[in-house]
Motif scaffolding. Structure first.
Motif, PDB file in Angstrom:
ATOM      1  N   SER A 258      55.167  45.511  31.854  1.00 39.05           N
ATOM      2  CA  SER A 258      56.557  45.910  30.949  1.00 39.05           C
ATOM      3  C   SER A 258      57.791  45.122  31.393  1.00 39.05           C
ATOM      4  CB  SER A 258      56.555  47.300  30.620  1.00 39.05           C
ATOM      5  OG  SER A 258      55.337  47.813  29.868  1.00 39.05           O
TER       6      SER A 258
ATOM      7  N   CYS B  40      54.014  49.140  39.045  1.00 38.39           N
ATOM      8  CA  CYS B  40      54.364  50.050  37.904  1.00 38.39           C
ATOM      9  C   CYS B  40      54.947  51.313  38.501  1.00 38.39           C
ATOM     10  CB  CYS B  40      53.445  50.025  36.825  1.00 38.39           C
ATOM     11  SG  CYS B  40      54.120  51.204  35.478  1.00 38.39           S
TER      12      CYS B  40
ATOM     13  N   CYS C 180      58.287  52.224  31.817  1.00 43.18           N
ATOM     14  CA  CYS C 180      58.012  50.816  30.922  1.00 43.18           C
ATOM     15  C   CYS C 180      58.916  50.825  29.767  1.00 43.18           C
ATOM     16  CB  CYS C 180      56.499  50.960  30.735  1.00 43.18           C
ATOM     17  SG  CYS C 180      55.566  51.374  32.160  1.00 43.18           S
TER      18      CYS C 180
ATOM     19  N   SER D   2      50.687  56.375  36.425  1.00 42.61           N
ATOM     20  CA  SER D   2      50.986  55.193  37.013  1.00 42.61           C
ATOM     21  C   SER D   2      50.181  53.924  36.225  1.00 42.61           C
ATOM     22  CB  SER D   2      50.337  55.123  38.420  1.00 42.61           C
ATOM     23  OG  SER D   2      49.236  55.900  38.701  1.00 42.61           O
ATOM     24  N   GLU D   3      49.609  54.197  35.165  1.00 44.52           N
ATOM     25  CA  GLU D   3      49.066  53.095  34.401  1.00 44.52           C
ATOM     26  C   GLU D   3      50.073  52.220  33.851  1.00 44.52           C
ATOM     27  OE1 GLU D   3      45.946  52.536  33.709  1.00 44.52           O
ATOM     28  OE2 GLU D   3      45.971  51.109  32.060  1.00 44.52           O
ATOM     29  N   PRO D   4      50.103  50.844  34.234  1.00 46.19           N
ATOM     30  CA  PRO D   4      51.335  50.213  33.557  1.00 46.19           C
ATOM     31  C   PRO D   4      51.380  50.252  32.058  1.00 46.19           C
ATOM     32  CG  PRO D   4      50.252  49.164  35.322  1.00 46.19           C
ATOM     33  CD  PRO D   4      49.194  50.295  35.164  1.00 46.19           C
ATOM     34  N   GLY D   5      52.705  50.510  31.639  1.00 47.57           N
ATOM     35  CA  GLY D   5      52.918  50.517  30.178  1.00 47.57           C
ATOM     36  C   GLY D   5      53.084  52.229  29.923  1.00 47.57           C
ATOM     37  N   THR D   6      52.985  53.169  30.725  1.00 45.70           N
ATOM     38  CA  THR D   6      52.859  54.455  30.315  1.00 45.70           C
ATOM     39  C   THR D   6      54.081  55.311  31.226  1.00 45.70           C
ATOM     40  OG1 THR D   6      50.428  54.278  30.652  1.00 45.70           O
ATOM     41  CG2 THR D   6      51.265  56.367  30.309  1.00 45.70           C
ATOM     42  N   CYS D   7      54.884  55.989  30.439  1.00 49.34           N
ATOM     43  CA  CYS D   7      55.973  56.719  30.984  1.00 49.34           C
ATOM     44  C   CYS D   7      56.285  57.932  30.199  1.00 49.34           C
ATOM     45  CB  CYS D   7      57.224  55.656  31.083  1.00 49.34           C
ATOM     46  SG  CYS D   7      57.517  54.812  29.400  1.00 49.34           S
TER      47      CYS D   7
ATOM     48  N   CYS E  83      54.075  55.191  24.268  1.00 44.47           N
ATOM     49  CA  CYS E  83      55.398  54.515  24.966  1.00 44.47           C
ATOM     50  C   CYS E  83      55.459  53.194  24.751  1.00 44.47           C
ATOM     51  CB  CYS E  83      54.934  54.806  26.691  1.00 44.47           C
ATOM     52  SG  CYS E  83      54.395  56.130  27.064  1.00 44.47           S
TER      53      CYS E  83
END
Lengths: 173, 435
Positions: free
Chosen positions: A87, A124, A128, B91-96, B248
Motif C-alpha cells: 500500500s 507493513c 495502509c 500485520s497482513e499488508p493492506g490491513t489496518c 481497509c
C-alpha cells in the motif's frame, strides 16, 4: 546489571502476568521494553534476562535473533522506519525511502556517526489506509509527503527532537 | 486520522468510534457497554456458543472459520485451565482495522473477550499486540485497568462469583506471529515458528491448554451478537457470512480509509462509491481483495460480492479485509516482487519449501523487474509456486505462492513485456539505461 526503577517495576508487572511456572512468556516483552533503555540486545542484557525468566542465555539469543524489532547493535536515538510494502509502494513509500537514504546518507539499518539517527526500510506497519507511513521510534506519521519527510529529517539532523518539529505532527492513532 | 465515514456504511462495531472520548469506559457504558456480558453471565455456555454459531460470525483474521464452531471445539470439561487469546498482531499488508478497534473502542474488545471466557469457562485472557503498536498496548492497558476498577475484570466479575483476568502481551516484529500457532509459540517466549496441527489450539493452545484464539475484530463482534441476537447480526450480511466487516481501502483510491460495510458488499461499489473511485481519474487495473496473501483480481473480476464464499468462488480470498486498489499505471511485476520480498523476509525458515521457495521467487521476480527475465523463468515461477502449495506447516507458504501464481497467470503479458533486457514499461527511467 541494573535497570531504572521504572523498568524494574515494569519487569515485575510482566512477570506477574503469566502463571508462576511460565515466566518465559515474559521474555519477549522484557526484551523489547528493556531494549528501549539498554539500547540494544547486549550480552550482559541477555544474561540478565535469561536469569530472570529461567532459561539459558543461548535460549534468549535464539529468540532475540528471530524478531525484527530486536537489534543486536544500537540503532540511533531516533530510528526512522519507512514502509515500502504494497500500500505504501503504491502511494510513494519507495520514493520516501530513497529520499531518506540520500538525505541522511544512510542505508538500511545504518546509524549516523553521532548515533542520533538511524534508518530502516520496514515491512507493513498497519497504516495502509494512511499510506505512505513512517514511524520514528514508536510514533506514527501518516500520509507522509516528500516535503513532510524533508522537514522531519532536516529537523532531526539539526538536533531537534520529533516533538519539536511541530509542522509535522505525529498521529496519536 | 480516522477517515470520514461513508453514508453506505452499516456501523455496528464502529458505531461508537466518533463519539467524544469513545475509548472511555463512561462513554462505553452510556452506549450499551457491558450489557452483553451481563446477559451472557445469565446464559449457559452452550447457549452462548449456539448464539455465536447462529450469527454466522466467521473469523476476521483471514481464514473465515466459523467462530461458534471453533469455540465449540474447546473441551469445556477438561481439568486444564482454559485461555482466551486475542490476535492483535495485525500485520497482513493492506490491513489496518484492528488498531482502530483497539484505539476507539477498547472496551468493546474487552467485553467480547470476557464473553468468550464465559463460553468456555476460561479465567484468563491475553491480547497479543504487535510491538510496533506500542501506543495501543499502553492504551489497552489503561482500558483494562478501568475494567478492573469497576469489577468487570478480576475475581467475582459483575458480582457473579466468576473470575476473569486479562492482560496485554507485546510482540517484537514478526509477521509470522499473526499465524495462530506461531503466535502461541511467541506468546510462550519462543521463536515464532508454527506448530504441527492437530492438535488445534482449541485442544492444545497456550501452554498446551484448551484455548480460543481469534482476531480482534472477531471478539469485537460478539457483544453485539449477544445483545441484539444472532438473527440480527446474521441478517446484516449475506448467507453464511454474518454481520459487517471492516474493510481497509488503500492504494490508488480517492478516499482510502477503513469502512464498516455489510458482508457481501459489492467490490466495485466499494471502490467507486465508498472509496470515491480510482485516484486521478485513472482506470482500474487490479485489486487485491483481502491483504497481500490473496490472489489479485483483474478489473473485470471486481463485480463481486465481498463475502468469504463469493470471493473464494472467484478463486481469491476475502482474507483480512485489506482491499488494495491498483490503477492502470501500476507495474504488476513490481507489485508481485514487492509482495514476494515481504514473504521472503518474513518466512520463519521452519519449512524448507517456504524458506527456499520465497527466496528463489524473490530472486526470479527481481530478475524480471531488472529486465533480465527469460521466457523459461515464467514457467519456473509457476512451478516453484505450485510446489510450495500445501507443503508447509502454516499458511505462509501458500500465502506467498497463491498471489504469485495469480500475478503471473493474469498478467502474463506484463511479465513478457519485461523479458530480454526490455525496460519496465511503467518506469520513467530504467535502471538498465546508463545515465
Amino acid at each position: 546489571m541494573t535497570f531504572s526503577p521504572e523498568l524494574e517495576a515494569r519487569f515485575e508487572r510482566f512477570l506477574a502476568k503469566y502463571p508462576a511456572d511460565r515466566k518465559r512468556s515474559a521474555l519477549i516483552p522484557m526484551l523489547i521494553y528493556g531494549q528501549d533503555e539498554v539500547g540494544s540486545i547486549t550480552d550482559e542484557f541477555v544474561e540478565e534476562i535469561a536469569k530472570r525468566v529461567g532459561v539459558t542465555p543461548l535460549e534468549v539469543r535464539e529468540v532475540s535473533g528471530f524478531y525484527s524489532m530486536l537489534h543486536h547493535k544500537p540503532m540511533g536515538k531516533y530510528h526512522v522506519q519507512v514502509c515500502t510494502n504494497i500500500s505504501c509502494l503504491l502511494t510513494g513509500g519507495e520514493e520516501l525511502y530513497e529520499r531518506a537514504c540520500h538525505k541522511l546518507g544512510l542505508g538500511h539499518k545504518q546509524v549516523s556517526p553521532d548515533g542520533r539517527i538511524s534508518l530502516e526500510e520496514v515491512e507493513c506497519m498497519g497504516a495502509c489506509s494512511w499510506a505512505p507511513a513512517v514511524q520514528i521510534n514508536y510514533d506514527f506519521y501518516h500520509d507522509v509527503t516528500p516535503e513532510q519527510l524533508d522537514k522531519l529529517l532536516d529537523g532531526l539532523k539539526a538536533g531537534k527532537d520529533p516533538e519539536q518539529i511541530t509542522e509535522v505532527p505525529k498521529v496519536n492513532c | 486520522m480516522y477517515n470520514s465515514p461513508s453514508p453506505l456504511e452499516v456501523q455496528v462495531l464502529t458505531r461508537r468510534f466518533r463519539l467524544p472520548n469513545s475509548h472511555s469506559i463512561e462513554t462505553y457504558l452510556q452506549n450499551d457497554g457491558y450489557k452483553a456480558v451481563e446477559k451472557a453471565l445469565g446464559m449457559s455456555q452452550e447457549d452462548i456458543i449456539n448464539e455465536v454459531k447462529a450469527s454466522g460470525l466467521r473469523g476476521r483474521g483471514g481464514a473465515g472459520f466459523p467462530t461458534g464452531m471453533k469455540w465449540g471445539f474447546v473441551p469445556r470439561t477438561s481439568p486444564k485451565p482454559k485461555y482466551i487469546m486475542v490476535n492483535g498482531d495485525e500485520s497482513e499488508p493492506g490491513t489496518c482495522k484492528d488498531r482502530l478497534l483497539m484505539q476507539y473502542d477498547p472496551h468493546q474488545l474487552i467485553e467480547g473477550i470476557i464473553i468468550a471466557g464465559q463460553a468456555v469457562g476460561a479465567e484468563q485472557g491475553y491480547i497479543y499486540i504487535r510491538g510496533e503498536f506500542r501506543y495501543l498496548i499502553e492504551h489497552m492497558d489503561r482500558a483494562i485497568a478501568e475494567a478492573y476498577q469497576r469489577g468487570f475484570l478480576g475475581a467475582n466479575i459483575f458480582g457473579s462469583g466468576k473470575t476473569f483476568h486479562l492482560a496485554t502481551h507485546s510482540g517484537a516484529g514478526a509477521y509470522e506471529c499473526g499465524e495462530e500457532s506461531a503466535l502461541l509459540e511467541s506468546f510462550e517466549g519462543k521463536r515464532g515458528n508454527p506448530r504441527i496441527r492437530p492438535p488445534f489450539p482449541a485442544v492444545a493452545g497456550a501452554y498446551q491448554c484448551p484455548t480460543i484464539l481469534n482476531n480482534v475484530e472477531t471478539y469485537c463482534a460478539v457483544p453485539s451478537i449477544i445483545l441484539n441476537g444472532a438473527a440480527h447480526f446474521a441478517g446484516l450480511g449475506s448467507p453464511k457470512n454474518g454481520g459487517t466487516r471492516l474493510f481497509c481501502l488503500s492504494g490508488h483510491v480517492n478516499k482510502p480509509g477503513v469502512y464498516e460495510l455489510p458482508m457481501g458488499f459489492n467490490l466495485m461499489r466499494m471502490i467507486n462509491e465508498v472509496g470515491g473511485g480510482v485516484r486521478g481519474g485513472k482506470k482500474l487495473k487490479a485489486v487485491i481483495p483481502g491483504g497481500s496473501s490473496c490472489p489479485v483480481l483483474k478489473a473485470d473480476e471486481c463485480d463481486l460480492a465481498m463475502d468469504f464464499d463469493s470471493v473464494a468462488a472467484a478463486k481469491s480470498m476475502l482474507g483480512s479485509g485489506g482491499v488494495v486498489v491498483m490503477d492502470e499505471d501500476t507495474c504488476m511485476v513490481k507489485a508481485a516482487l514487492r509482495i514476494m520480498r515481504f514473504y521472503a523476509h518474513e518466512s520463519c525458515g521452519w519449512c524448507i519449501p517456504c524458506r527456499e521457495g520465497t527466496t528463489w521467487l524473490r530472486k526470479l521476480l527481481q530478475r524480471f523487474h531488472d529486465g533480465m527475465g527469460t521466457k523459461s523463468d515464467i514457467v519456473l515461477i509457476g512451478d516453484l509456486s505450485k510446489n510450495m502449495l500445501g507443503r508447509t506447516f502454516c499458511p505462509l507458504g501458500d500465502a506467498a505462492a497463491m498471489p504469485t501464481i495469480a500475478f503471473v497467470e493474469k498478467f502474463r503479458d506484463e511479465f513478457e513485456a519485461h523479458l530480454d533486457g526490455k525496460p519496465c514499461p511503467y518506469e520513467k527511467s530504467s535502471k538498465l539505461v546508463a545515465a
